[in-house]
Design an enzyme around this catalytic site. Structure first.
Site, PDB file in Angstrom:
ATOM      1  N   GLY A  15       0.838  -1.196   0.000  1.00 18.46           N
ATOM      2  CA  GLY A  15       0.000   0.000   0.000  1.00 18.46           C
ATOM      3  C   GLY A  15       0.868   1.238   0.000  1.00 18.46           C
ATOM      4  CB  CYS A  16       0.342   4.549   1.500  1.00 20.82           C
ATOM      5  SG  CYS A  16       1.236   6.079   1.839  1.00 20.82           S
TER       6      CYS A  16
END
Length: 181
Positions: A15-16
């Site tokens: 993800g981020c």
């Protein structure tokens, strides 16, 4: 074995990159955790290009670690707790291939260890859904802009940090206190 020989590299996408960089850099044996991009089709991508999802890159963290202090398997153990490896091309509200769960293996040993680790999680039924983490050969690592490095440490009260990253740090402290610096 010299210190130089013990230093290894791992590249993880969950993800981020802000969400996995902050916890991973707090682990004992990790000397660097750098946010960047890997796995795409263009050279020197910008953050704006990455966010479009059109380059094929993932937001990643490149980790340098001392294998005498923390093993690749232990990094994977933490990594799989920090994100949901069953979400395809998404973590929370972040959607797109740039947010995929991936292990960019450095060599055959890391590939084998990652396959075995995922197989063990699957056999234990750790997740309700299938693990969709991809295993991809490491490619060129493109470092993200300075503003993305140590984002949580530089912006701890930013709402995204409080909502998304602070709970991951609390979970890290609860589950892996013995592995923290």
């Amino acid at each position: 074995m010299t210190t130089e020989n013990r230093l290894q590299k791992a590249v993880l996408a969950g993800g981020c990159f802000w969400c996995i960089e902050a916890p991973l850099r707090r682990l004992r044996g990790v000397s660097q955790a750098i946010s960047g991009y890997m796995g795409g089709t263009i050279e020197n991508p910008s953050y704006r290009q990455i966010c479009s999802g059109s380059t094929g890159h993932a937001e990643v963290v490149e980790i340098q670690f001392d294998s005498d202090i923390i093993s690749f398997q232990q990094l994977l153990e933490v990594f799989f707790v920090l994100h949901d490896p069953t979400m395809l091309n998404q973590q929370g509200n972040d959607k797109g291939t740039q947010y995929r769960s991936a292990i960019f293996y450095q060599d055959q040993q890391q590939l084998t260890l990652a396959k075995e680790f995922i197989a063990a999680l699957t056999a234990k039924g750790e997740y309700q859904a299938a693990i969709v983490t991809t295993l991809e050969p490491a490619q060129h690592f493109y470092i993200a802009d300075e503003g993305h490095q140590q984002f949580f440490d530089n912006n701890p009260y930013q709402p995204y940090c409080q909502i998304m990253i602070a709970p991951k740090l609390a979970k890290l402290e609860q589950l892996f206190a013995d592995k923290l610096q």
